[in-house]
Write a protein that holds these residues in place. Sequence first.
Motif, short mmCIF file in Angstrom:
data_model
loop_
_atom_site.label_atom_id
_atom_site.label_comp_id
_atom_site.label_asym_id
_atom_site.label_seq_id
_atom_site.Cartn_x
_atom_site.Cartn_y
_atom_site.Cartn_z
N PHE A 198 0.81 -1.21 0.00
CA PHE A 198 0.00 0.00 0.00
C PHE A 198 0.85 1.27 0.00
CE2 PHE A 198 -2.58 -3.39 1.73
CZ PHE A 198 -3.73 -3.27 0.95
N GLN A 199 0.48 2.17 -0.91
CA GLN A 199 1.16 3.45 -0.98
C GLN A 199 0.64 4.43 0.09
OE1 GLN A 199 0.18 1.93 -4.14
NE2 GLN A 199 2.27 1.16 -3.96
N THR A 200 -0.56 4.20 0.58
CA THR A 200 -1.08 5.01 1.67
C THR A 200 -2.01 4.18 2.55
OG1 THR A 200 -2.19 7.10 2.23
CG2 THR A 200 -3.10 5.87 0.40
N ILE A 201 -1.95 4.46 3.85
CA ILE A 201 -2.83 3.82 4.83
C ILE A 201 -3.40 4.93 5.70
CG2 ILE A 201 -2.99 2.25 6.79
CD1 ILE A 201 -0.67 0.65 5.53
N VAL A 202 -4.71 5.13 5.60
CA VAL A 202 -5.38 6.23 6.28
C VAL A 202 -6.28 5.64 7.37
CG1 VAL A 202 -6.99 8.15 6.00
CG2 VAL A 202 -5.29 7.67 4.22
N ILE A 203 -6.00 6.02 8.63
CA ILE A 203 -6.72 5.46 9.78
C ILE A 203 -7.42 6.59 10.52
CG2 ILE A 203 -6.54 4.10 11.89
CD1 ILE A 203 -3.98 2.85 10.72
N SER A 204 -8.68 6.39 10.85
CA SER A 204 -9.53 7.48 11.35
C SER A 204 -8.95 8.17 12.58
CB SER A 204 -10.94 6.96 11.64
OG SER A 204 -10.92 6.00 12.68
N GLU A 205 -8.43 7.43 13.55
CA GLU A 205 -7.91 8.08 14.76
C GLU A 205 -6.81 9.08 14.42
OE1 GLU A 205 -6.33 6.82 19.17
OE2 GLU A 205 -5.39 5.83 17.44
N TRP A 206 -5.92 8.69 13.54
CA TRP A 206 -4.80 9.57 13.19
C TRP A 206 -5.23 10.74 12.31
CZ3 TRP A 206 -0.91 5.10 11.86
CH2 TRP A 206 -0.44 4.54 13.06
N GLU A 207 -6.33 10.58 11.59
CA GLU A 207 -6.81 11.65 10.72
C GLU A 207 -7.77 12.59 11.43
OE1 GLU A 207 -5.61 12.10 7.68
OE2 GLU A 207 -4.36 10.32 7.94
N GLY A 208 -8.30 12.15 12.56
CA GLY A 208 -9.26 12.97 13.29
C GLY A 208 -10.63 13.02 12.65
N ILE A 209 -10.89 12.07 11.77
CA ILE A 209 -12.18 12.00 11.09
C ILE A 209 -12.39 10.57 10.61
CG2 ILE A 209 -11.34 12.55 8.76
CD1 ILE A 209 -13.82 14.49 8.65
N LYS A 210 -13.63 10.13 10.53
CA LYS A 210 -13.84 8.73 10.17
C LYS A 210 -14.91 8.58 9.10
CE LYS A 210 -17.08 7.70 13.96
NZ LYS A 210 -17.32 6.81 15.12
N LYS A 211 -14.89 7.42 8.46
CA LYS A 211 -15.94 7.09 7.50
C LYS A 211 -17.29 7.09 8.22
CE LYS A 211 -14.02 3.13 6.48
NZ LYS A 211 -13.81 1.80 5.87
N PRO A 212 -18.32 7.59 7.60
CA PRO A 212 -18.49 7.87 6.16
C PRO A 212 -18.17 9.30 5.73
CG PRO A 212 -20.62 7.98 7.24
CD PRO A 212 -19.62 7.60 8.31
N HIS A 213 -17.51 10.09 6.55
CA HIS A 213 -17.22 11.47 6.15
C HIS A 213 -16.35 11.49 4.89
CE1 HIS A 213 -16.21 15.70 6.29
NE2 HIS A 213 -17.04 15.85 7.31
N PRO A 214 -16.71 12.30 3.90
CA PRO A 214 -15.96 12.29 2.63
C PRO A 214 -14.50 12.71 2.76
CG PRO A 214 -17.56 14.10 2.70
CD PRO A 214 -17.88 13.21 3.85
N LYS A 215 -14.17 13.49 3.79
CA LYS A 215 -12.80 13.99 3.91
C LYS A 215 -11.77 12.88 4.07
CE LYS A 215 -13.48 18.69 5.63
NZ LYS A 215 -13.24 19.63 6.75
N ILE A 216 -12.15 11.79 4.73
CA ILE A 216 -11.17 10.73 4.95
C ILE A 216 -10.83 10.02 3.64
CG2 ILE A 216 -12.81 8.88 5.55
CD1 ILE A 216 -10.74 8.07 7.76
N PHE A 217 -11.80 9.89 2.74
CA PHE A 217 -11.54 9.33 1.42
C PHE A 217 -10.69 10.29 0.60
CE2 PHE A 217 -15.61 7.53 2.79
CZ PHE A 217 -15.42 6.17 2.57
N LYS A 218 -11.03 11.57 0.69
CA LYS A 218 -10.30 12.57 -0.09
C LYS A 218 -8.84 12.66 0.33
CE LYS A 218 -14.42 15.28 -1.18
NZ LYS A 218 -15.17 16.55 -0.95
#
Length: 220
Positions: free
Chosen positions: A135-155
Amino acid sequence: MIKAVLFDLDGTLLNRDESVRRFVEDQYERLCTSFHLVRKEEYVKRFLELDNRGYVWKDNVYKQLTMEMGITKITWQELYEDYITEFYRYCVPFPHLKMVLEELRRNNLLLGIVTNGRGHFQMANIKALEIEEYFQTIVISEWEGIKKPHPKIFKRAMEKLNVSPSQCVFVGDHPRNDIEASQKIGMKTIWKKDCATYNVNTDNTIDDLAEIPFIISKFK
């Protein structure tokens, strides 16, 4: 032109139901002297009910479990810490996981994970599955401060891969958090069916990860 494939983790790459069952059964075996007269079958069954397929935080699961079963020789905090530190040892992949990731990589597709959960815990599970390198990127909600289904985490995942929604496919098992959410921002979707029955509006539905490369080839 599809350039990237983003995946959910639990229930999509990780066979969470089987992994959790294995962990809880072993936790009972390791710690049963602290459980007084609680039977293994009762402990496992009630844990899985309270867990609600991962949608209830484990601290709340253990608080309720110890209260209901009168467990006093070990605290809910100790049981929870055991879960956090030991769960990765029981991670079970779905069939054909590495084979599919290898094929997608050979096809020059960028790969990413977008998952809800706690950062270090989810990373430990990904490493236990031995798939981090794909994987070139791994995005995890706790570290991003936002979680699915919010569109920002996908973006955020797409920004890291430098791709647009129309160039992405999202693969997930949750009808709302994965499929509906990624569709709303313009991604193609592949729903990995689980044991529950849903009416899911998706571009494609699969039972097995091995179906993914062929489906993606049709998107191109």
